[in-house]
Scaffold this active site. Structure first.
Site, PDB file in Angstrom:
ATOM      1  N   CYS A   1      -6.130   6.187  -6.186  1.00 55.50           N
ATOM      2  CA  CYS A   1      -7.976   7.063  -6.305  1.00 55.50           C
ATOM      3  C   CYS A   1      -8.222   8.039  -7.637  1.00 55.50           C
ATOM      4  CB  CYS A   1      -7.770   8.826  -5.463  1.00 55.50           C
ATOM      5  SG  CYS A   1      -9.386   8.899  -5.081  1.00 55.50           S
TER       6      CYS A   1
ATOM      7  N   HIS B   1      -7.071   4.732  -0.632  1.00 55.45           N
ATOM      8  CA  HIS B   1      -5.850   6.053   0.190  1.00 55.45           C
ATOM      9  C   HIS B   1      -5.008   5.197   0.537  1.00 55.45           C
ATOM     10  CE1 HIS B   1      -6.757  10.091  -1.973  1.00 55.45           C
ATOM     11  NE2 HIS B   1      -8.015   9.306  -1.869  1.00 55.45           N
TER      12      HIS B   1
ATOM     13  N   ASP C   1      -2.260   5.765   1.876  1.00 53.47           N
ATOM     14  CA  ASP C   1      -1.807   6.601   2.828  1.00 53.47           C
ATOM     15  C   ASP C   1      -2.278   7.180   4.459  1.00 53.47           C
ATOM     16  OD1 ASP C   1      -3.106   9.448   2.327  1.00 53.47           O
ATOM     17  OD2 ASP C   1      -3.274   7.594   0.650  1.00 53.47           O
TER      18      ASP C   1
END
Length: 359
Positions: free
Chosen positions: A246, A331, A333
């Site tokens: 990001c 992202h 994650d």
């Protein structure tokens, strides 16, 4: 109690107050995720912003102990169509209203978030303020228009001291520009020994830890407001594997000669399709950013585009031609959001393995 959302163009939305009883000013942005409001509100990338949730019902599963992306949320306000009257989930610890009261964040419900989202799509992210019913709207509008939005957003959310996230595997240094806890959670799945450093850490401090790899985290605001990071990146790339997420992706690109620009209304949500250039693979991804890397500016750099956004063709990933270094705008994650892009974390692990074997 009535509360008013006032935009800098003079548009007003009147609704019901919840959360903290206070006025607030921030950049108004919308997020399209259908789930994950707790992760969104506590994501440091929302620092300084008033979040509009496009999904019509928010608060229905309450707040739990597991889904925080930061301990102290730094968004300025929350705007919803309907606030759930009762939270119903086995993990629920307290209601969204109670949580926002604890954290000093005001909210407003009962407004037309569809109409509000259309305004932001047409005019771009704009300044807004939440005020309670008794305040003079005209005076508040003058104050809003005169407000200069802060630029040191990363400094406000980055850690000020180094700290460990212990493990028994690879030694990874994470540079905290507004770190989401889920990034640490993903690294822990691979048993990484993590040390988190402040956003203004020096190359000497990073390399002194003898890392197997360095991760540049997500964070809020304009990447051009973090010049310290560019020096750090230039001094460590080529000496250790590097991975940016990001804001970390934007900073990695800037450090290598690319340019960034502000998107009209940004990418915020958990349903953004991204295409991997080499394979054509499509991943649905979680995103939260208002700036992007200019594709044209990459032509004169040593960076290659690896991923693009399917909807608007913006750059979603790059890698260095000569160094073991790459970054993604989304992202991996996945908190909140789909797990399609988890493989990117695995690629960072494999990059560290390959670097170690070749050195």
């Amino acid at each position: 109690m009535k509360r008013t959302l006032l935009l800098e163009d003079g548009t007003t939305f009147v609704g019901e107050a919840f959360g903290a009883e206070k006025a607030t000013v921030g950049e108004l942005v919308f997020t399209t995720g259908m789930t994950g409001y707790q992760e969104g509100i506590t994501d440091p990338s929302f620092n300084g912003q008033i979040i509009v949730f496009t999904y019509p019902l928010i608060g229905n599963v309450g707040i739990n102990r597991d889904d925080f992306e930061s301990i102290e949320p730094s968004c300025k306000g929350v705007v919803v169509r309907e606030l759930a009257r009762r939270a119903s989930n086995w993990r629920n610890n307290l209601s969204l209203d109670e949580f926002l009261k604890q954290k000093g964040i005001p909210g407003i419900s009962g407004i037309d978030t569809r109409a509000l989202t259309k305004i932001v799509r047409e005019k771009g992210a704009i300044k807004a303020t939440l005020i309670d019913g008794k305040k003079d709207a005209e005076h508040s509008l003058d104050q809003l228009r005169a407000t200069v939005m802060p630029k040191k957003l990363v400094a406000e959310v980055s850690t000020t001291k180094a700290y460990p996230s212990p493990g028994l595997g690879k030694n990874v240094v994470v540079i905290d520009f507004g770190l989401k806890h889920s990034i640490l959670r993903e690294l822990s799945r691979y048993q990484c020994q993590v040390t988190v450093l402040p956003y203004n850490a020096t190359a000497e401090q990073v390399l002194a830890l003898a890392p197997d790899g360095v991760l540049l985290s997500n964070g809020p605001g304009d990447p051009q407001d973090v010049p310290e990071a560019l020096t750090l990146i230039r001094e460590i790339q080529g000496k250790v594997p590097l991975f940016g997420i990001c804001l970390g992706h934007q900073l990695f690109s800037l450090a290598n000669g690319a340019k960034t620009y502000k998107l009209t209304f940004g990418h915020r949500g958990s349903n953004h399709p991204v295409r991997e250039v080499a394979t054509g693979r499509i991943d649905f991804t979680s995103q939260n950013h208002g700036y992007a890397v200019s594709k044209e500016s990459l032509a004169e750099t040593d960076l290659i585009v690896t991923h693009v956004e399917v909807n608007d063709e913006t750059v979603e990933g790059v890698k260095h031609r000569h160094y073991p270094a790459f970054s993604v705008q989304f992202h991996p994650d996945a908190a909140p959001g789909p797990h399609d892009a988890h493989h990117v974390i695995q690629e960072f692990i494999e990059l560290m393995d390959a670097w170690k074997e070749s050195n």
